[in-house]
Write a protein that holds these residues in place. Structure first.
Motif, PDB file in Angstrom:
ATOM      1  N   GLY A 164       0.843  -1.190   0.000  1.00  0.00           N
ATOM      2  CA  GLY A 164       0.000   0.000   0.000  1.00  0.00           C
ATOM      3  C   GLY A 164       0.870   1.228   0.000  1.00  0.00           C
ATOM      4  N   GLU A 276      -9.612   4.665  -1.639  1.00  0.00           N
ATOM      5  CA  GLU A 276      -8.824   5.167  -2.774  1.00  0.00           C
ATOM      6  C   GLU A 276      -9.287   4.522  -4.072  1.00  0.00           C
ATOM      7  N   LEU A 278      -8.500   4.541  -8.526  1.00  0.00           N
ATOM      8  CA  LEU A 278      -7.812   5.043  -9.709  1.00  0.00           C
ATOM      9  C   LEU A 278      -8.885   5.318 -10.748  1.00  0.00           C
TER      10      LEU A 278
HETATM   11  C1  MV4 Z   1      -1.582   1.150  -9.497  1.00  0.00           C
HETATM   12  C2  MV4 Z   1      -1.230   1.995 -10.565  1.00  0.00           C
HETATM   13  C3  MV4 Z   1      -1.597   1.614 -11.827  1.00  0.00           C
HETATM   14  N1  MV4 Z   1      -2.241   0.458 -12.025  1.00  0.00           N
HETATM   15  N2  MV4 Z   1      -2.221   0.007  -9.746  1.00  0.00           N
HETATM   16  C4  MV4 Z   1       0.769   3.453  -6.118  1.00  0.00           C
HETATM   17  C5  MV4 Z   1       0.493   3.549  -4.670  1.00  0.00           C
HETATM   18  C6  MV4 Z   1      -0.438   2.444  -4.341  1.00  0.00           C
HETATM   19  N3  MV4 Z   1      -1.423   2.891  -3.399  1.00  0.00           N
HETATM   20  C7  MV4 Z   1      -1.030   2.049  -5.639  1.00  0.00           C
HETATM   21  N4  MV4 Z   1      -0.313   2.753  -6.655  1.00  0.00           N
HETATM   22  C8  MV4 Z   1      -0.604   2.560  -7.955  1.00  0.00           C
HETATM   23  N5  MV4 Z   1      -1.280   1.432  -8.251  1.00  0.00           N
HETATM   24  C9  MV4 Z   1      -2.541  -0.327 -10.980  1.00  0.00           C
HETATM   25  N6  MV4 Z   1      -3.166  -1.478 -11.206  1.00  0.00           N
HETATM   26  C10 MV4 Z   1      -0.571   3.178 -10.284  1.00  0.00           C
HETATM   27  C11 MV4 Z   1      -0.244   3.466  -8.975  1.00  0.00           C
HETATM   28  C12 MV4 Z   1       0.447   4.704  -8.797  1.00  0.00           C
HETATM   29  C13 MV4 Z   1      -0.134   5.747  -8.109  1.00  0.00           C
HETATM   30  C14 MV4 Z   1      -1.378   5.622  -7.517  1.00  0.00           C
HETATM   31  C15 MV4 Z   1      -1.924   6.646  -6.814  1.00  0.00           C
HETATM   32  C16 MV4 Z   1      -1.245   7.842  -6.730  1.00  0.00           C
HETATM   33  C17 MV4 Z   1      -0.017   7.983  -7.299  1.00  0.00           C
HETATM   34  C18 MV4 Z   1       0.561   6.946  -7.984  1.00  0.00           C
HETATM   35  C19 MV4 Z   1       1.811   7.113  -8.557  1.00  0.00           C
HETATM   36  C20 MV4 Z   1       2.371   6.075  -9.227  1.00  0.00           C
HETATM   37  C21 MV4 Z   1       1.697   4.865  -9.344  1.00  0.00           C
END
Ligand code: MV4
Length: 619
Positions: A164, A276, A278
């Motif tokens: 995480g 959270e 995406l």
């Molecule tokens: C991801 C992603 C893209 N695809 N999962 C980064 C922190 C963790 N909480 C999950 N993260 C991510 N997971 C999938 N399947 C991209 C990220 C990520 C990201 C997520 C939220 C905020 C900033 C980020 C920066 C880089 C990658």
């Protein structure tokens, strides 16, 4: 309601929680390490207990020391803030087991369920909340990863079950990388979370990071307080958060928020939490095209704590989330319906970190020689420092938060510009100039930044930009005055310093005039403020090799994992050990391929920057 709450944290969040207690008529107890004897949270609390040495593992993370302090103080509840023990289900369980002490947070059982990512994915999936396409069971073999890649396409994210906040995630771009990345993800999972179990997700290239604030009571009421957009991040560290998201239509916003409420409702969760998501962005999207209900959004994880950026939702809704955490834990019922929750205007939070943005956001230290933060309409400042405080390197670099609220985003940006320009802080470099650069950045101003944006931004531009906005070497003007409170022979004096400060904050030739301190308040030194709402985060690998094969520590810290021993073959890029520094875990990697000829350290050792760790014989 409780009579007395112990706050198991430091810095701005400890003071924020104590302020809520104050308003509820509840007494406050601080705990502090040797580094924080004069910390802002100690100044603020009604009473304070020393719980150990500067090293967090021996103080702020020491379960027994915190619980003992609560018992000694006769506190009837513990609030963990964020970071440190906030998401530690084991600690929450221990507190639950102490007679007469209440854990202010979700149940240990909820924390455990949601902390295990495949379980969290399963629960959300069952509640009809979209999850990122992937597995809800751990994967064991490279073949399983390969198969997933063939079926869903690359890139594939391999994530640690216990992970995480950016730790324990590896991205596989093609089937050639499967084996190495799988091994690496498992190793990280084992090193950081004592759990080498991993699962898979389709990797989204340019997502936006949107999170929904939740409050839930013990009477079955679950409310959402709208969403925040935290897409402006660097290396998984948030720098600016805002709400509502500048990229979503109201319809999509409502859909995501309701999904979060539904999912949380299914788990029987109580207290504050954040769901959270995406949101898949369209790289071709223009400033006036928003993401509507045809956009894909996916559940990512639940943060079972108050977050650094909770202030954004407080400004938008007028609801005091921290006060409700305490009231809910005391058994009270939320007194507002979902329809009562209205998002008013726009709010943006700027993290004021002691970091030099122009030097890759390196943490900075020093004495705060001038501290004159902004105020006036729409400006909120959550901090714990004062002029004269020392910003050290024992904890992470967040020293305060500037939260700006206005009628709409445009007004909020203009107000932010004004507030950041007014912010007068000298003696230590901060992210203030960086924030001013962002307010001059078209992509951010247009709300078109995704999570990749900052990591892709040109280094030169960052350095130039931060220089332009007050820069990294800001000096006090010659006629400026700074005051310090000093103690001489048991008496306190306000000392006025005049003249040019030099590095470290002291004038080369300065006149000192002293007056007895009026309020008798103690002169102050404080460590930096805890900020890592992601818990300890992983920074980029540290590569140090001075040319003779010696891998040295780049920073002071403690070795929390030593992966290789004499005789082991390593390849350039392999992790050789993990170094905990300022509550962050840094992977030390080999810069060359070779064999470990000498090992100078073992797990648990404290090292100073420059200390040799290994010597590699090059083949
Ligand atoms: C991801 C992603 C893209 N695809 N999962 C980064 C922190 C963790 N909480 C999950 N993260 C991510 N997971 C999938 N399947 C991209 C990220 C990520 C990201 C997520 C939220 C905020 C900033 C980020 C920066 C880089 C990658």
């Amino acid at each position: 309601m409780f009579d007395k709450v112990l706050v198991a944290n430091r810095g701005e969040i400890a003071v924020r929680v104590m302020a809520a207690c104050e308003e509820l008529g509840v007494d406050t107890v601080a705990v502090y390490s040797d580094a924080d004897e004069e910390g802002g949270h100690v100044r603020y609390a009604d009473e304070a207990y020393n719980i150990g040495p500067a090293r967090a593992a021996e103080s702020y993370l020491d379960h027994e020391a915190v619980i003992e302090a609560a018992e000694e103080a006769d506190a009837d509840a513990i609030h963990p803030g964020y970071g440190f023990l906030a998401e530690n289900a084991e600690f929450a369980g221990k507190v639950e087991d102490v007679e007469g002490v209440t854990w202010i947070g979700p149940s240990a059982e909820s924390m455990e369920l949601l902390g295990e990512k495949t379980k969290a994915r399963t629960v959300m999936d069952e509640a009809g909340v979209p999850i990122v396409p992937g597995t809800t069971d751990p994967v064991e073999t490279a073949e399983a990863v390969d198969e997933f890649g063939e079926e869903h396409g690359y890139p594939v994210a391999i994530k640690a079950e216990g992970g995480g906040g950016g730790r324990g995630m590896k991205v596989v771009r093609s089937d050639d990388d499967v084996e190495a990345e799988l091994e690496s993800a498992k190793r990280e999972g084992e090193a950081y979370f004592d759990n080498d179990s991993v699962y898979l997700e389709r990797y989204l290239e340019t997502p936006r990071h949107v999170e929904v604030q939740i409050l839930a009571d013990e009477h079955g009421n679950v409310r959402h307080l709208g969403e925040r957009d935290c897409s402006l991040q660097r290396r998984h560290q948030k720098v600016i958060e805002e709400g509502p998201s500048p990229a979503l239509t109201d319809e999509l916003r409502e859909e995501i928020s309701e999904a979060a409420r539904r999912g949380i409702g299914e788990t029987g969760y109580t207290n504050a939490g954040t769901v959270e998501f995406l949101v898949e962005d369209d790289p071709e999207r223009g400033p006036d095209e928003l993401l509507g209900t045809d956009a894909d959004f996916y559940f990512l994880e639940v943060n079972t704590r108050i977050q650094v950026e909770h202030t954004v939702s407080e400004e938008l809704t007028g609801i005091d989330i921290v006060k409700w955490q305490i009231r809910v834990a005391a058994g009270e019922e939320l007194d507002f319906s979902q329809d009562d929750v209205e998002l008013d205007g726009h709010a943006i939070e700027y993290r004021i970190n002691a970091e030099s943005a122009g030097e890759d956001f390196e943490p900075t230290t020093g004495t705060v020689t001038r501290y004159d933060p902004p105020g006036r309409i729409g400006v909120r400042l959550d901090d714990a420092i004062r002029q004269g405080d020392d910003i050290g390197s024992d904890y992470d670099s967040l020293i305060g938060k500037l939260i700006v609220h206005a009628g709409d985003r445009e007004e909020c940006l203009a107000r932010s510009d004004r507030a950041l320009a007014e912010f007068d802080l000298a003696g230590v470099q901060t992210t203030i100039p960086f924030h001013r650069l962002m307010l001059d950045d078209d992509t951010f101003v247009d709300g078109l930044h995704t999570t990749k944006y900052l990591d892709g931004i040109d280094r030169e531009r960052l350095a130039e930009g931060t220089e332009r906005f007050g820069g990294d070497d800001e000096e006090a003007s010659p006629d400026s005055e700074r005051t310090l409170t000093v103690t001489v022979g048991g008496k306190q004096f306000d000392v006025r310093l005049e003249g040019e400060p030099v590095a470290g904050g002291r004038a080369a030739s300065e006149r000192v005039t002293a007056n007895p301190s009026t309020d008798g308040s103690a002169g102050a030194t404080a460590g930096t403020t805890e900020s890592a709402d992601t818990g300890a985060d992983t920074t980029d690998p540290v590569d140090v090799d001075d040319g003779d094969g010696v891998v040295a520590a780049e920073m002071d810290g403690t070795l929390i994992g030593v992966r290789v021993d004499v005789g082991d073959a390593v390849e350039a890029g392999d992790t050789v050990c993990s170094l905990e520094s300022m509550k962050m875990e840094n992977e030390v990697t080999a810069t060359r391929t070779g064999v470990v000829a000498e090992r100078f350290v073992e797990k648990g050792d404290s090292v100073t920057a420059g200390d040799p760790l290994f010597r590699l014989d090059t083949e």
